[in-house]
Design a protein around this motif. Structure first.
Motif, PDB file in Angstrom:
ATOM      1  N   LEU A 207      61.148  -6.645  71.829  1.00  0.00           N
ATOM      2  CA  LEU A 207      60.098  -5.963  73.318  1.00  0.00           C
ATOM      3  C   LEU A 207      59.118  -6.113  71.576  1.00  0.00           C
ATOM      4  O   LEU A 207      59.654  -5.012  70.481  1.00  0.00           O
ATOM      5  CB  LEU A 207      60.190  -5.079  73.831  1.00  0.00           C
TER       6      LEU A 207
ATOM      7  N   GLU B 231      61.785   0.884  72.480  1.00  0.00           N
ATOM      8  CA  GLU B 231      61.655  -0.323  73.430  1.00  0.00           C
ATOM      9  C   GLU B 231      62.463   0.035  74.700  1.00  0.00           C
ATOM     10  O   GLU B 231      62.179  -0.698  75.507  1.00  0.00           O
ATOM     11  CB  GLU B 231      61.640  -1.388  72.720  1.00  0.00           C
TER      12      GLU B 231
ATOM     13  N   THR C   9      61.239   2.056  77.574  1.00  0.00           N
ATOM     14  CA  THR C   9      59.684   1.909  77.718  1.00  0.00           C
ATOM     15  C   THR C   9      60.563   0.889  78.712  1.00  0.00           C
ATOM     16  O   THR C   9      59.994   0.651  79.856  1.00  0.00           O
ATOM     17  CB  THR C   9      59.418   1.133  76.596  1.00  0.00           C
TER      18      THR C   9
ATOM     19  N   PRO D 131      55.962  -3.383  70.061  1.00  0.00           N
ATOM     20  CA  PRO D 131      55.842  -1.769  69.980  1.00  0.00           C
ATOM     21  C   PRO D 131      54.886  -2.060  70.142  1.00  0.00           C
ATOM     22  O   PRO D 131      54.025  -2.673  69.176  1.00  0.00           O
ATOM     23  CB  PRO D 131      56.123  -1.346  69.338  1.00  0.00           C
TER      24      PRO D 131
ATOM     25  N   ARG E 140      55.007   2.536  76.884  1.00  0.00           N
ATOM     26  CA  ARG E 140      55.144   3.295  75.718  1.00  0.00           C
ATOM     27  C   ARG E 140      54.479   4.352  75.860  1.00  0.00           C
ATOM     28  O   ARG E 140      55.495   5.371  75.194  1.00  0.00           O
ATOM     29  CB  ARG E 140      54.621   2.129  75.338  1.00  0.00           C
TER      30      ARG E 140
END
Length: 108
Positions: A17, A68, A71, A19, A96
């Protein structure tokens, strides 16, 4: 509840994922998201985010969780628990920012 969170992180959080800079949000949006965390998240996690129906969301409690992973939890919830998905209501960039907000301890 903590075991369910850890299990979710190990099974459901996608690898890689990307950032992004959460600081790119306008100040007005950051303030809206801060209110969302303190009011909406606080309705389950306690108004001081020290825990309630949901677990403690203070930085020291979340210290082992990556931005991550957090999130993804904000966006998709935790299946089998009371944690709902917020993806229909907020963007990935918003999620985020929320993760960073919680992980940096700005909620003290």
């Amino acid at each position: 509840m903590r075991k369910a969170l850890v299990a979710f992180l190990l099974i459901a959080v996608p690898v890689g994922l990307a950032p992004a800079a959460a600081a790119d949000l306008p100040l007005e949006r950051k303030l809206e998201l801060e209110r969302l965390v303190l009011q909406d998240c606080g309705s389950c996690h306690g108004l001081t985010l020290k825990g309630g129906l949901g677990p403690d969301l203070r930085a020291e409690t979340l210290s082992g969780i990556s931005p991550e992973a957090l999130t993804e939890i904000v966006l998709d919830g935790i299946p089998g628990t009371a944690m709902p998905p917020w993806r229909p209501l907020i963007s990935e960039e918003d999620a985020r920012w929320i993760a960073k907000f919680l992980l940096t301890g700005e909620v003290e």
